[in-house]
Design a protein around this motif. Structure first.
Motif, PDB file in Angstrom:
ATOM      1  N   VAL A 166      36.645  53.670   4.680  1.00  0.00           N
ATOM      2  CA  VAL A 166      35.864  52.916   3.694  1.00  0.00           C
ATOM      3  C   VAL A 166      36.785  52.177   2.738  1.00  0.00           C
ATOM      4  O   VAL A 166      36.601  51.002   2.435  1.00  0.00           O
ATOM      5  CB  VAL A 166      34.911  53.857   2.915  1.00  0.00           C
ATOM      6  N   GLU A 167      37.813  52.871   2.243  1.00  0.00           N
ATOM      7  CA  GLU A 167      38.704  52.270   1.253  1.00  0.00           C
ATOM      8  C   GLU A 167      39.613  51.204   1.875  1.00  0.00           C
ATOM      9  O   GLU A 167      39.946  50.211   1.215  1.00  0.00           O
ATOM     10  CB  GLU A 167      39.541  53.357   0.582  1.00  0.00           C
ATOM     11  N   ALA A 168      39.996  51.395   3.128  1.00  0.00           N
ATOM     12  CA  ALA A 168      40.859  50.416   3.802  1.00  0.00           C
ATOM     13  C   ALA A 168      40.068  49.221   4.298  1.00  0.00           C
ATOM     14  O   ALA A 168      40.612  48.125   4.449  1.00  0.00           O
ATOM     15  CB  ALA A 168      41.592  51.074   4.969  1.00  0.00           C
ATOM     16  N   GLY A 169      38.774  49.428   4.565  1.00  0.00           N
ATOM     17  CA  GLY A 169      37.927  48.328   5.007  1.00  0.00           C
ATOM     18  C   GLY A 169      37.970  48.061   6.494  1.00  0.00           C
ATOM     19  O   GLY A 169      37.312  47.134   6.982  1.00  0.00           O
ATOM     20  N   SER A 170      38.716  48.879   7.229  1.00  0.00           N
ATOM     21  CA  SER A 170      38.744  48.715   8.689  1.00  0.00           C
ATOM     22  C   SER A 170      39.245  49.986   9.344  1.00  0.00           C
ATOM     23  O   SER A 170      40.013  50.750   8.734  1.00  0.00           O
ATOM     24  CB  SER A 170      39.625  47.532   9.109  1.00  0.00           C
TER      25      SER A 170
ATOM     26  N   PRO B   2      30.496  50.302   4.258  1.00  0.00           N
ATOM     27  CA  PRO B   2      29.614  51.464   4.332  1.00  0.00           C
ATOM     28  C   PRO B   2      28.145  51.071   4.215  1.00  0.00           C
ATOM     29  O   PRO B   2      27.798  50.141   3.488  1.00  0.00           O
ATOM     30  CB  PRO B   2      30.059  52.313   3.137  1.00  0.00           C
ATOM     31  N   THR B   3      27.307  51.786   4.954  1.00  0.00           N
ATOM     32  CA  THR B   3      25.862  51.650   4.783  1.00  0.00           C
ATOM     33  C   THR B   3      25.482  52.360   3.486  1.00  0.00           C
ATOM     34  O   THR B   3      26.327  52.932   2.795  1.00  0.00           O
ATOM     35  CB  THR B   3      25.122  52.277   5.962  1.00  0.00           C
ATOM     36  N   GLU B   4      24.192  52.353   3.155  1.00  0.00           N
ATOM     37  CA  GLU B   4      23.744  53.059   1.959  1.00  0.00           C
ATOM     38  C   GLU B   4      24.083  54.546   2.067  1.00  0.00           C
ATOM     39  O   GLU B   4      24.558  55.162   1.116  1.00  0.00           O
ATOM     40  CB  GLU B   4      22.239  52.874   1.769  1.00  0.00           C
ATOM     41  N   ALA B   5      23.830  55.123   3.263  1.00  0.00           N
ATOM     42  CA  ALA B   5      24.177  56.530   3.482  1.00  0.00           C
ATOM     43  C   ALA B   5      25.691  56.725   3.412  1.00  0.00           C
ATOM     44  O   ALA B   5      26.188  57.731   2.892  1.00  0.00           O
ATOM     45  CB  ALA B   5      23.643  57.000   4.836  1.00  0.00           C
ATOM     46  N   GLY B   6      26.439  55.747   3.917  1.00  0.00           N
ATOM     47  CA  GLY B   6      27.895  55.833   3.882  1.00  0.00           C
ATOM     48  C   GLY B   6      28.445  55.800   2.477  1.00  0.00           C
ATOM     49  O   GLY B   6      29.391  56.523   2.139  1.00  0.00           O
ATOM     50  N   MET B   7      27.865  54.966   1.617  1.00  0.00           N
ATOM     51  CA  MET B   7      28.304  54.902   0.221  1.00  0.00           C
ATOM     52  C   MET B   7      28.057  56.227  -0.482  1.00  0.00           C
ATOM     53  O   MET B   7      28.891  56.715  -1.245  1.00  0.00           O
ATOM     54  CB  MET B   7      27.581  53.758  -0.507  1.00  0.00           C
ATOM     55  N   MET B   8      26.885  56.827  -0.200  1.00  0.00           N
ATOM     56  CA  MET B   8      26.556  58.111  -0.811  1.00  0.00           C
ATOM     57  C   MET B   8      27.536  59.187  -0.349  1.00  0.00           C
ATOM     58  O   MET B   8      28.050  59.971  -1.151  1.00  0.00           O
ATOM     59  CB  MET B   8      25.122  58.515  -0.456  1.00  0.00           C
ATOM     60  N   LEU B   9      27.813  59.211   0.961  1.00  0.00           N
ATOM     61  CA  LEU B   9      28.735  60.206   1.495  1.00  0.00           C
ATOM     62  C   LEU B   9      30.139  60.003   0.925  1.00  0.00           C
ATOM     63  O   LEU B   9      30.818  60.969   0.570  1.00  0.00           O
ATOM     64  CB  LEU B   9      28.777  60.130   3.012  1.00  0.00           C
ATOM     65  N   ALA B  10      30.596  58.750   0.805  1.00  0.00           N
ATOM     66  CA  ALA B  10      31.936  58.474   0.298  1.00  0.00           C
ATOM     67  C   ALA B  10      32.109  58.998  -1.126  1.00  0.00           C
ATOM     68  O   ALA B  10      33.143  59.580  -1.456  1.00  0.00           O
ATOM     69  CB  ALA B  10      32.218  56.972   0.349  1.00  0.00           C
ATOM     70  N   ASN B  11      31.086  58.816  -1.952  1.00  0.00           N
ATOM     71  CA  ASN B  11      31.165  59.296  -3.335  1.00  0.00           C
ATOM     72  C   ASN B  11      31.294  60.818  -3.379  1.00  0.00           C
ATOM     73  O   ASN B  11      32.111  61.362  -4.128  1.00  0.00           O
ATOM     74  CB  ASN B  11      29.929  58.860  -4.121  1.00  0.00           C
ATOM     75  N   HIS B  12      30.481  61.508  -2.577  1.00  0.00           N
ATOM     76  CA  HIS B  12      30.548  62.973  -2.545  1.00  0.00           C
ATOM     77  C   HIS B  12      31.861  63.439  -1.904  1.00  0.00           C
ATOM     78  O   HIS B  12      32.470  64.416  -2.368  1.00  0.00           O
ATOM     79  CB  HIS B  12      29.362  63.544  -1.766  1.00  0.00           C
ATOM     80  N   ALA B  13      32.273  62.747  -0.846  1.00  0.00           N
ATOM     81  CA  ALA B  13      33.477  63.162  -0.121  1.00  0.00           C
ATOM     82  C   ALA B  13      34.722  63.059  -0.994  1.00  0.00           C
ATOM     83  O   ALA B  13      35.611  63.919  -0.928  1.00  0.00           O
ATOM     84  CB  ALA B  13      33.652  62.319   1.140  1.00  0.00           C
ATOM     85  N   ARG B  14      34.794  62.029  -1.833  1.00  0.00           N
ATOM     86  CA  ARG B  14      35.958  61.884  -2.719  1.00  0.00           C
ATOM     87  C   ARG B  14      36.067  63.096  -3.645  1.00  0.00           C
ATOM     88  O   ARG B  14      37.161  63.602  -3.888  1.00  0.00           O
ATOM     89  CB  ARG B  14      35.850  60.595  -3.534  1.00  0.00           C
ATOM     90  N   LYS B  15      34.933  63.544  -4.184  1.00  0.00           N
ATOM     91  CA  LYS B  15      34.942  64.710  -5.071  1.00  0.00           C
ATOM     92  C   LYS B  15      35.374  65.967  -4.314  1.00  0.00           C
ATOM     93  O   LYS B  15      36.156  66.773  -4.816  1.00  0.00           O
ATOM     94  CB  LYS B  15      33.549  64.919  -5.666  1.00  0.00           C
ATOM     95  N   ILE B  16      34.849  66.130  -3.093  1.00  0.00           N
ATOM     96  CA  ILE B  16      35.195  67.299  -2.280  1.00  0.00           C
ATOM     97  C   ILE B  16      36.691  67.314  -1.980  1.00  0.00           C
ATOM     98  O   ILE B  16      37.364  68.349  -2.105  1.00  0.00           O
ATOM     99  CB  ILE B  16      34.381  67.303  -0.971  1.00  0.00           C
ATOM    100  N   LEU B  17      37.231  66.166  -1.600  1.00  0.00           N
ATOM    101  CA  LEU B  17      38.643  66.094  -1.249  1.00  0.00           C
ATOM    102  C   LEU B  17      39.539  66.345  -2.457  1.00  0.00           C
ATOM    103  O   LEU B  17      40.593  66.982  -2.342  1.00  0.00           O
ATOM    104  CB  LEU B  17      38.955  64.732  -0.623  1.00  0.00           C
ATOM    105  N   ARG B  18      39.131  65.840  -3.642  1.00  0.00           N
ATOM    106  CA  ARG B  18      39.906  66.120  -4.854  1.00  0.00           C
ATOM    107  C   ARG B  18      39.904  67.608  -5.175  1.00  0.00           C
ATOM    108  O   ARG B  18      40.927  68.175  -5.566  1.00  0.00           O
ATOM    109  CB  ARG B  18      39.346  65.324  -6.031  1.00  0.00           C
ATOM    110  N   GLN B  19      38.751  68.257  -4.998  1.00  0.00           N
ATOM    111  CA  GLN B  19      38.670  69.693  -5.251  1.00  0.00           C
ATOM    112  C   GLN B  19      39.548  70.463  -4.278  1.00  0.00           C
ATOM    113  O   GLN B  19      40.199  71.447  -4.665  1.00  0.00           O
ATOM    114  CB  GLN B  19      37.208  70.154  -5.127  1.00  0.00           C
ATOM    115  N   MET B  20      39.585  70.040  -3.029  1.00  0.00           N
ATOM    116  CA  MET B  20      40.430  70.718  -2.041  1.00  0.00           C
ATOM    117  C   MET B  20      41.905  70.542  -2.371  1.00  0.00           C
ATOM    118  O   MET B  20      42.698  71.477  -2.249  1.00  0.00           O
ATOM    119  CB  MET B  20      40.117  70.185  -0.642  1.00  0.00           C
TER     120      MET B  20
END
Length: 304
Positions: A16-20, A60-78
């Protein structure tokens, strides 16, 4: 739904962040095929299309944007969890990494370090100076154990998962040339500066908003003569008579010999100097000692 695979989430966020897919594969040192396969499996697991393919990459699709936001938090916590466990496994309870921003690192923090290191000389103390968004991200990832932050009373900082406490407040002052008509004054009012030209920090620096608010309250709009890259450059231009400037007290600890600092008295804007730590982190004895040194030193700073 099965538990999500952390590596798969990382691949998705990088894409998502790289765009490809190709760019993400290069960053992660994977093949394009491997990245595509992991993204496909993630979509199957979640039952949602996550990326929309375009001629020049993906978005990202709408679902992809939602997942990306949650995933960033999860990865930071890990990342934060790994950092804490690494500290424990390596026996690094005598080591501290502290975040700070440039003006506090040049004024308040050296006083704290001098006190702390005299009492705890065996602690390995490292300082990371950065912009506030980077400081917060490093706290969340566990790259730093605590960090000095700042905000203004009219816009207090709040970050989920970070405990933030105020150390002290420092007023903004007015800088004028030693040859300025007000140079011999110890205190000035904003209304007395309505006809001045101003030197301010560039790149939408927060001091610009502080000046705008103070000037608006005094009934004028500041005329900007120059946008300076740092406070040293701003002071040099003030000394040359290009204009006057506003700066937090801590930014002019090392004052240019051709500049005078004037108080704004009771109408002076202030910024809060803060300390932040992750909510769930259990502090080591070194962290507790440094926190105590921060607050003890702060007692001697300018009161609010």
């Amino acid at each position: 739904m099965r538990l999500l695979d952390a590596k798969r989430l990382e691949i998705f966020v990088r894409t998502v962040e790289a765009g490809s897919v190709t760019a993400a594969a290069d960053e992660l040192s994977y093949t394009v095929s491997a990245v595509s396969q992991q993204l496909h499996r993630l979509e199957l697991e979640l039952g949602h299309s996550l990326l929309q393919r375009q001629s020049r990459g993906v978005i990202p699709t709408e679902a992809g944007m939602m997942l990306a936001n949650h995933a960033r938090k999860i990865l930071r916590q890990m990342d934060a969890t790994r950092a804490d466990l690494d500290d424990l496994a390596a026996g690094k309870s005598g080591s501290l990494v502290v975040g700070a921003f440039p003006t506090v690192a040049a004024s308040f923090l050296p006083l704290v370090i001098e006190t702390f290191t005299s009492q705890y000389p065996s602690v390995d103390l490292s300082i990371r100076s950065a912009r506030i968004d980077t400081l917060i991200a490093e706290l969340e990832r566990g790259s730093t154990q605590m960090s000095l932050l700042w905000d203004h009373p009219w816009r207090p900082i709040s970050v989920e998962g970070i405990t933030i406490d105020e150390l002290f407040r420092e007023p903004f002052v007015i800088l004028v040339s030693k040859n300025h008509r007000l140079a011999r004054a110890s205190e000035v009012q904003m209304k007395d500066l309505a006809d001045e030209t101003w030197v301010v920090r560039a790149d939408a620096h927060p001091v610009v908003e502080v000046l705008d608010r103070a000037a608006t309250s005094a009934g004028f709009r500041p005329s900007i003569a120059m946008y300076a890259n740092d406070y040293q450059e701003a002071q040099a231009m003030v000394s040359a008579g290009i204009g006057v400037a506003m700066a937090p007290t801590g930014a002019v600890t090392l004052r240019h010999p051709g500049v005078r600092s004037l108080s704004l008295g009771d109408e002076a804007p202030v910024r809060r100097i803060l300390v932040g730590q992750r909510d769930e982190r259990v502090g080591s004895s070194a962290e507790i000692a440094l926190r105590r040194a921060l607050f003890d030193t702060a007692k001697g700073m300018v009161p609010s």
